[in-house]
Design a protein around this motif. Structure first.
Motif, mmCIF file in Angstrom:
data_model
loop_
_atom_site.group_PDB
_atom_site.id
_atom_site.type_symbol
_atom_site.label_atom_id
_atom_site.label_comp_id
_atom_site.label_asym_id
_atom_site.label_seq_id
_atom_site.Cartn_x
_atom_site.Cartn_y
_atom_site.Cartn_z
ATOM 1 N N THR A 165 0.817 -1.309 0.153
ATOM 2 C CA THR A 165 0.042 -0.032 -0.001
ATOM 3 C C THR A 165 0.928 1.279 -0.079
ATOM 4 O O THR A 165 0.520 2.419 0.644
ATOM 5 C CB THR A 165 -0.988 0.003 1.500
ATOM 6 N N GLY A 166 2.115 1.067 -0.378
ATOM 7 C CA GLY A 166 2.914 2.242 -0.217
ATOM 8 C C GLY A 166 3.031 2.954 0.914
ATOM 9 O O GLY A 166 2.980 4.356 1.040
ATOM 10 N N ASN A 167 3.134 2.289 1.880
ATOM 11 C CA ASN A 167 3.122 2.741 3.365
ATOM 12 C C ASN A 167 1.897 3.422 3.734
ATOM 13 O O ASN A 167 1.940 4.112 5.001
ATOM 14 C CB ASN A 167 4.334 3.539 3.507
ATOM 15 N N GLN A 168 0.903 3.330 2.978
ATOM 16 C CA GLN A 168 -0.497 3.854 3.481
ATOM 17 C C GLN A 168 -1.303 3.321 4.484
ATOM 18 O O GLN A 168 -1.097 1.783 4.564
ATOM 19 C CB GLN A 168 -1.348 3.986 2.278
ATOM 20 N N ALA A 169 -2.061 3.711 5.270
ATOM 21 C CA ALA A 169 -2.739 2.839 6.235
ATOM 22 C C ALA A 169 -4.218 2.352 5.556
ATOM 23 O O ALA A 169 -4.927 1.740 6.228
ATOM 24 C CB ALA A 169 -3.301 3.747 7.402
ATOM 25 N N SER A 170 -4.174 2.932 4.240
ATOM 26 C CA SER A 170 -5.393 2.536 3.531
ATOM 27 C C SER A 170 -5.100 1.529 2.232
ATOM 28 O O SER A 170 -3.799 1.160 2.114
ATOM 29 C CB SER A 170 -5.910 3.658 2.804
ATOM 30 N N ILE A 171 -6.157 0.901 1.661
ATOM 31 C CA ILE A 171 -5.926 0.112 0.747
ATOM 32 C C ILE A 171 -6.771 0.316 -0.367
ATOM 33 O O ILE A 171 -7.951 0.545 -0.401
ATOM 34 C CB ILE A 171 -5.962 -1.348 1.206
#
Ligand code: TXA
Ligand code: MG
Length: 320
Positions: free
Chosen positions: A104-110
């Motif tokens: 997720t490119g270090n995101q907390a979202s997906i």
């Protein structure tokens, strides 16, 4: 479409071994890897030459699988999934803790989507997991809509190409964030009107330049040919006419009888936005390979059903 089960079995075993498989979808071809295998995901970023902060979309076999990849799924997500999956819509949701951050490119979202292509669905069902797949092009280049484009972009860095013919939608999925009130992050295969109809209200639209900074992985030069591309009101109003440099054109009308000799290639584009989108990336590749020094594209109508196309043309253009 006849499903080649041996091709599906082969692609499945490669994914399980952590290899990269290009997958056909209705939008564009994706460069697929096992979404839970961090080494395989690393290979995706390397093959594309893409920064690791740019998140990947995880492809699922069906909407029910969302619960394995996201948490706090709002009712609206189920509603949109029911209306548009399988199809060209990506939903951004809070990420499930089991998903590695590198996907997720270090995101907390997906980003999640169920693609509408018989081979992609057969592969997803046979594989049994999520397939992380960005578009199967080199970073910032034109997305592939045929297996040949994938080969041209990635050569040997993809272990196998599951061949599923030309993509029917031709431009990427619409991305809608549901982290807050619904917001369109990228225009694409599903229109804002279609979303409005299902949601019962108009989603906010992260339009034009400001979005490019806030949305990870959406840089302004993107989907771009290597030659300079200019969007013009009328293709015979060539801003470089006097310089006599060679060029190629994509326009709605026929090639003029009195076209100058420095015009190398004239592509007549469809005036139907559905067909235009389907053909756009293949035409941009032809124009990029044509002998001209630069490319002129006639601006499509400024109407809502052309918005996703305007977005892609602007990103491909030098004037953006
Ligand atoms: O149609 C498509 O969406 C194609 C096919 C292969 O499914 N895929 C595609 O992937 O276009 P890609 O990687 O070229 O573009 C995905 C974009 C990212 O650049 C990013 O802007 C957005 O999706 N994205 C993914 N996850 C996100 C997240 N968690 N938050 C915000 N944006 C996200
Ligand atoms: Mg892409």
């Amino acid at each position: 479409m006849i499903i080649d089960h041996s091709a599906i079995a082969h692609a499945t075993s490669l994914l399980k071994e952590g290899k990269l498989v290009a997958i056909p979808t209705e939008t564009v071809y994706g460069l697929g890897a096992d979404a839970l295998n961090t080494e395989a995901i690393q290979k995706v970023y390397t093959a594309k030459g893409r920064p690791s902060t740019n998140p990947l979309i995880i492809h699922l076999a069906n909407a029910q699988a969302m619960i394995e990849w996201a948490i706090d799924i709002p009712e609206m997500a189920w509603k949109l999934a029911k209306a548009f999956w399988p199809g060209p819509l990506t939903l951004i949701l809070p990420k499930h803790p089991r998903v590695p951050f590198c996907a997720t490119g270090n995101q907390a979202s997906i980003g999640l989507r169920v693609p509408n292509h018989p081979l992609a669905l057969a592969l997803l069902n046979n594989f049994g997991g999520g397939i992380a797949a960005p578009s199967a092009n080199r970073y910032r280049k034109i997305s592939p809509t045929t297996p040949e484009h994938v080969r041209e972009e990635l050569g040997n860095s993809v272990d196998y190409i599951l061949e599923g013919g030309p993509c029917q939608v031709g431009i990427e999925s619409t991305i809608v964030s549901l982290l807050d009130t619904p917001r369109i992050l990228r225009q694409g295969g599903i229109s804002a009107e279609a979303l409005t109809e299902v949601l019962g209200f108009k989603p906010s639209n992260q339009d034009k330049k400001p979005s490019l900074i806030q949305v990870p992985g959406q840089s302004d030069v993107h989907y771009a040919p290597s030659k300079p591309l200019y969007i013009v009101d009328k293709p015979d109003q060539n801003p470089f006419y006097s310089t006599q440099r060679s060029y190629s054109v994509m326009a709605f009308g026929p090639k003029p009888q009195d076209a100058p000799s420095c015009l190398s290639t004239w592509i007549r584009a469809s005036s139907d936005p559905i067909i235009y989108a389907r053909e756009l990336y293949a035409y941009l590749r032809i124009l990029d390979h044509a002998p001209g020094e630069y490319i002129l594209v006639e601006s499509p109508p400024l109407q809502e059903n052309w918005w996703a196309i305007h977005d892609r043309l602007k990103r491909a253009s030098t004037t953006y």
